[in-house]
Write an enzyme that holds these catalytic residues in place. Structure first.
Site, short mmCIF file in Angstrom:
data_model
loop_
_atom_site.label_atom_id
_atom_site.label_comp_id
_atom_site.label_asym_id
_atom_site.label_seq_id
_atom_site.Cartn_x
_atom_site.Cartn_y
_atom_site.Cartn_z
N CYS A 4 18.12 20.50 166.92
CA CYS A 4 18.37 20.07 165.48
C CYS A 4 20.04 20.71 165.16
O CYS A 4 20.24 21.87 165.22
CB CYS A 4 17.63 20.79 164.39
N HIS A 98 18.68 17.30 153.99
CA HIS A 98 20.37 17.63 153.47
C HIS A 98 20.60 16.75 152.21
O HIS A 98 20.10 15.70 152.18
CB HIS A 98 21.18 17.36 154.54
P1 AMP Z 1 22.20 11.10 157.27
O1 AMP Z 1 22.31 9.95 157.55
O2 AMP Z 1 21.92 11.23 155.64
O3 AMP Z 1 21.10 11.86 158.19
O4 AMP Z 1 23.40 12.14 157.34
C1 AMP Z 1 23.78 12.96 158.24
C2 AMP Z 1 25.21 13.24 157.98
O5 AMP Z 1 25.46 14.65 158.92
C3 AMP Z 1 26.05 12.29 158.26
O6 AMP Z 1 26.88 12.09 156.97
C4 AMP Z 1 27.06 12.71 159.40
O7 AMP Z 1 28.38 12.65 159.29
C5 AMP Z 1 27.00 14.48 159.24
N1 AMP Z 1 26.87 15.24 160.34
C6 AMP Z 1 26.49 14.95 161.69
N2 AMP Z 1 26.98 15.96 162.44
C7 AMP Z 1 27.52 16.97 161.59
C8 AMP Z 1 28.26 18.11 162.00
N3 AMP Z 1 28.12 18.66 163.27
N4 AMP Z 1 28.75 18.92 161.04
C9 AMP Z 1 28.70 17.99 159.88
N5 AMP Z 1 28.35 17.05 159.51
C10 AMP Z 1 27.56 16.32 160.20
ZN ZN Z 2 16.89 21.92 161.79
#
Ligand code: AMP
Ligand code: ZN
Length: 112
Positions: A4, A98
């Protein structure tokens, strides 16, 4: 949850820009910002999505963090959008709960 990405951020195994942290919750900048303010508020416990957020103490901590981030990012007065994509139909890509805080500009009415 070894694979994760958000657990790795919480464990400092991969870098992120952390803007808020307490015992139960962390908030960091989205790596692919969709707005001038785009911060993710994340419980430290690996919970898959909002349907698994059952612990009242953790719920309170998450919403306390959301308020703190909204204040510190200066979107408390202007307004912001709070999104928790849940499951495949909502395109949840990271399966660790999140909340997106989106703001810093006029958002559209479109929600899909
Ligand atoms: P969701 O589509 O709601 O699952 O959003 C996941 C979010 O996590 C997206 O907006 C991505 O840009 C963000 N995300 C993915 N990897 C990272 C990371 N390493 N650091 C910060 N944000 C991330
Ligand atoms: Zn996790």
């Amino acid at each position: 949850m070894n694979d994760c990405i958000f657990c790795k951020i919480i464990n400092r195994e991969i870098p992120s820009t952390i803007v808020y942290e307490d015992d139960l919750v962390i908030a960091f900048e989205d790596i692919s910002a969709q707005a001038p303010v785009h911060t993710l508020v994340v419980p430290k416990k690996h919970i898959k999505n909002v349907l698994e957020l059952e612990d009242p103490q953790l719920m309170a901590a998450v919403f306390n963090a959301i308020r703190k981030v909204a204040n510190s990012k200066g979107v408390d007065e202007s307004g912001f959008r709070l999104i928790a994509n849940t499951g495949d139909a909502a395109c949840q890509t990271v399966k660790h709960l999140h909340f997106h805080i989106l703001g810093g500009k006029q958002l559209t009415e479109k929600m899909d």
